[in-house]
Design an enzyme around this catalytic site. Structure first.
Site, short mmCIF file in Angstrom:
data_model
loop_
_atom_site.label_atom_id
_atom_site.label_comp_id
_atom_site.label_asym_id
_atom_site.label_seq_id
_atom_site.Cartn_x
_atom_site.Cartn_y
_atom_site.Cartn_z
N HIS A 203 1.89 -32.56 14.06
CA HIS A 203 2.90 -31.76 14.76
C HIS A 203 3.94 -31.19 13.82
CE1 HIS A 203 1.14 -33.15 18.30
NE2 HIS A 203 1.61 -34.38 18.24
N ARG A 310 -7.06 -20.38 18.37
CA ARG A 310 -7.59 -21.76 18.45
C ARG A 310 -6.92 -22.43 19.65
NH1 ARG A 310 -6.82 -21.46 12.45
NH2 ARG A 310 -8.80 -22.01 11.47
N GLU A 448 -20.72 -20.90 11.98
CA GLU A 448 -20.04 -21.86 11.11
C GLU A 448 -20.91 -23.06 10.79
OE1 GLU A 448 -16.39 -23.20 12.94
OE2 GLU A 448 -17.28 -23.31 14.92
N ASN A 471 -14.63 -22.18 7.07
CA ASN A 471 -14.09 -23.53 6.82
C ASN A 471 -15.13 -24.59 7.12
OD1 ASN A 471 -11.78 -22.05 6.49
ND2 ASN A 471 -10.87 -22.64 8.44
N ASP A 472 -15.77 -24.42 8.25
CA ASP A 472 -16.82 -25.38 8.60
C ASP A 472 -18.13 -25.08 7.88
OD1 ASP A 472 -15.86 -27.41 10.38
OD2 ASP A 472 -15.37 -25.78 11.74
N ARG A 482 -14.15 -31.44 5.00
CA ARG A 482 -13.08 -30.50 4.68
C ARG A 482 -11.70 -31.14 4.63
NH1 ARG A 482 -13.03 -26.63 10.09
NH2 ARG A 482 -10.84 -26.25 9.71
N CYS A 519 -13.45 -15.36 9.88
CA CYS A 519 -12.16 -15.92 10.30
C CYS A 519 -11.81 -17.23 9.62
CB CYS A 519 -12.11 -16.09 11.81
SG CYS A 519 -13.21 -17.36 12.42
C1 PEP Z 1 -13.75 -22.20 10.55
O1 PEP Z 1 -14.43 -23.20 10.70
O2 PEP Z 1 -13.82 -21.46 9.55
C2 PEP Z 1 -12.76 -21.81 11.56
C3 PEP Z 1 -12.10 -20.67 11.47
O3 PEP Z 1 -12.50 -22.66 12.56
P1 PEP Z 1 -11.62 -24.00 12.39
O4 PEP Z 1 -10.90 -23.92 11.08
O5 PEP Z 1 -10.70 -24.00 13.56
O6 PEP Z 1 -12.66 -25.07 12.44
MG MG Z 2 -14.57 -24.18 12.58
#
Ligand code: PEP
Ligand code: MG
Length: 601
Positions: A203, A310, A448, A471-472, A482, A519
């Site tokens: 938070h 998100r 992803e 990211n994933d 990650r 993204c």
């Molecule tokens: C990602 O996985 O790249 C993504 C944008 O979603 P999050 O970071 O919310 O998992």
């Molecule tokens: Mg993701």
């Protein structure tokens, strides 16, 4: 308030490395928050004191609720409404029937004072949550501790720590900041903050970003040798707390601060320029947002829409998931604020490291390997009625602007089939209810997982758009958690395997005539933008504050050069070679961005 630390300063400059969770830099006097240990008095009580003791306990609970509500109101004024939701969860903790019954019974049977009984009872829950191998529950333990501390203080009339009236401009250095600490922050005087406890999703980090206060977590508090008033530097880009900075470091950061300001002023002036390459290839630059109020920030940075909302944060910290009307109001509010720009609402990506008790009737099940467990659409398909509530709200909001829906964590065609069937079913229900909505709402998926990237050509036939979640994708393709700093050096978005997966997905989208956005964090990182433009991505969606530099960079590129560098990168045998290539190009076409954003100089 905070006390002075015992240790004397050594004369050396010391750089403490943590995790950057809110960008920006600050130089200023430290306010070292020494955790004032809570004094919990213990005494036996007589039988005729029992009733009074239970009443005293209830008065303390009521007072705590009042304080929390006041904090919530102040927060609503200063930071905007939705952060205040955190305190709803705190208020609920003061009404927990199980805890209250247990405390009352123990006061009666054990004849002990309310503070010590309460602290023992709550302590069991806190320990259980804190010992779980899961960040979400560890953070909930901190919430519980925060509330419990208030209750005990209210019984013992001792004062809590306060951050609402700082003695001047300060950098707060703490082991941990609870949500009530962060909410009560004197915003005008808080230059930056660092804590040991926390993550990007805690938070305090979320609030720091919303308040645009630079913040770093993971700074080992006991290793610090600073006292109140010492001048320190916080670097919210690199994740540094610099203690006892050398004169030249101070000078560098002071210069950097004013350069940074000037740089961002310049970038803001460019926020209306078209994000297109020299040869007129348009790249939509959109914002990733986590909370509804982030839209204001996105607009300030000239975002061409929200490429990723998100929605997980609507579900955490509460016992009941948000209903249709609550969600509808939020989505409608955002899309109306966007004045015609699109809003992509991602259905809740819970599970993994973000769990919500609200989804499982108060009983959160923890998978042994959460990132490979019941996450995102797997939860949707387990609890379809909850997904349909969200879909209904999204569909209803689609009557008020350009709203699209997107599903996370797709791995197969079968999942897309099941999810689109749920969308169709929800549309039928809305039709029967005579609710207006966009019948042609675009339905997209996140790419992803490596499996989705590899079957992207098939998936592209079934959906309206892709958004590549790097990211994933990086964590699943390289088998690197990650969130685990021990393997952070192996988390390499530039790894040629990742470029191949992303390119495969982008090509599949383009050849099927569908929109493709990127993204993940790669999209806002200048080192990857030339490669992603070279691939032909239609949109890059990123943290709002990355949009300015991204726009400038896109306008300095031409698609031919971007394509050539991509081709060369595709021949590289490792991530470092890829980075060398792109950085070489950036030094030539965008040394300002290279220096300011990447080198922090
Ligand atoms: C990602 O996985 O790249 C993504 C944008 O979603 P999050 O970071 O919310 O998992
Ligand atoms: Mg993701």
């Amino acid at each position: 308030m905070a006390e002075e630390t015992a240790n004397a300063n050594s004369n050396e400059e010391r750089i403490h490395k943590g995790i950057a969770v809110s960008p920006g830099t600050a130089i200023g006097a430290a306010l070292v928050v020494v955790d004032d240990t809570l004094d919990v008095p213990e005494r036996n009580i007589a039988e005729d004191e029992v009733v009074a003791e239970i009443q005293r306990f209830h008065r303390a609970l009521a007072k705590t609720r009042e304080q929390l509500k006041l904090l919530q109101q102040n927060l609503s004024d200063s930071v905007k409404e939705k952060h205040a939701g955190i305190f709803d969860a705190h208020v609920l903790m003061t009404q927990d029937k199980m805890v209250i019954d247990e405390v009352e019974n123990s006061i009666r049977t054990e004849r002990e004072n309310a503070e010590s009984v309460f602290f023992r009872v709550v302590g069991k829950y806190i320990d259980a949550l804190a010992s779980m191998d899961d960040k979400y529950f560890n953070e909930r333990a901190a919430d519980f501790r925060d509330v419990a501390t208030r209750v005990v203080r209210n019984m013992s009339r001792s004062k809590g720590r306060r951050f609402d009236r700082l003695p001047g401009q300060r950098i707060i250095v703490a082991y941990e900041l609870t949500p009530s600490d962060t909410a009560s922050l004197d915003r005008d005087n808080t230059l930056a903050l660092t804590t040991e406890v926390g993550s990007r999703t805690s938070h305090s980090a979320i609030m720091a970003r919303a308040m645009e206060i630079p913040a770093v977590v993971g700074i080992k508090f006991k290793e610090l040798d600073i006292k109140n008033g010492d001048v320190v530097i916080v670097d919210g880009y690199k994740g540094f707390l610099i203690a006892n900075p050398a004169p030249e470091t101070l000078e560098n950061y002071a210069k950097r601060e004013s350069r940074e300001e000037a740089f961002h002023d310049e970038l803001r002036k460019e926020s209306r320029l078209r994000p297109e390459t020299i040869d007129r290839f348009r790249v939509q630059l959109a914002a990733n947002i986590e909370l509804p109020q982030d839209v204001a920030l996105a607009k300030r940075y000239g975002a061409g829409g929200v490429g990723l909302f998100r929605t997980e944060y609507l579900y955490v910290n509460r016992r009941q998931p948000p209903g249709i009307e609550e969600q509808f109001d939020i989505y409608r509010g955002i899309v109306e604020d966007l004045d015609g720009y699109p809003l992509i609402v991602r259905t809740y990506d819970l599970g993994g490291d973000k769990l919500a008790m609200s989804l499982t009737g108060g009983v959160a099940k923890i998978d042994p390997n959460p990132f490979l467990g019941c996450r995102a659409i797997r939860l949707h398909l387990d609890f379809p009625e909850l997904l349909c509530t969200q879909l209904k709200a999204i569909l209803k909001a689609s009557a008020y602007g350009d709203v699209k829906v997107m599903f996370p964590m797709i791995t197969s065609m079968d999942e897309v089939g099941q999810l689109t069937a749920l969308v169709d079913m929800t549309k039928k229900e809305l039709e029967a209810e005579k609710e207006p909505f966009n019948k042609d709402i675009e339905v997209g998926i996140m790419i992803e997982t490596p499996s989705a990237a590899l079957i992207a050509d098939k998936l592209a036939e079934r959906v309206d758009f892709f958004s590549v979640g790097t990211n994933d994708l990086v964590q699943y393709a390289l088998a690197v958690d990650r969130n685990n700093e021990r393997v952070a050096h192996l988390y390499q978005p530039a790894h040629p395997s990742i470029l191949k997966l992303v390119q495969h997905a982008v090509n599949a989208a383009i050849s099927n005539g569908i929109w493709v956005s990127i993204c993940g964090e790669m999209a806002g990182d200048p080192r990857y933008i030339p490669l992603l433009v070279g691939m032909g991505a239609h949109e890059l969606s990123m943290n709002p504050s990355s949009i300015g530099p991204a726009r400038r960079l896109v306008r300095r590129l031409n698609t031919h050069d971007a394509y050539v560098i991509l081709e060369q990168a595709m021949q590289a045998s490792n991530g470092d070679e890829v980075l060398d290539l792109v950085e070489g190009m950036l030094y030539e076409i965008a040394p300002d961005i290279m220096n300011m954003i990447l080198l922090g100089e």
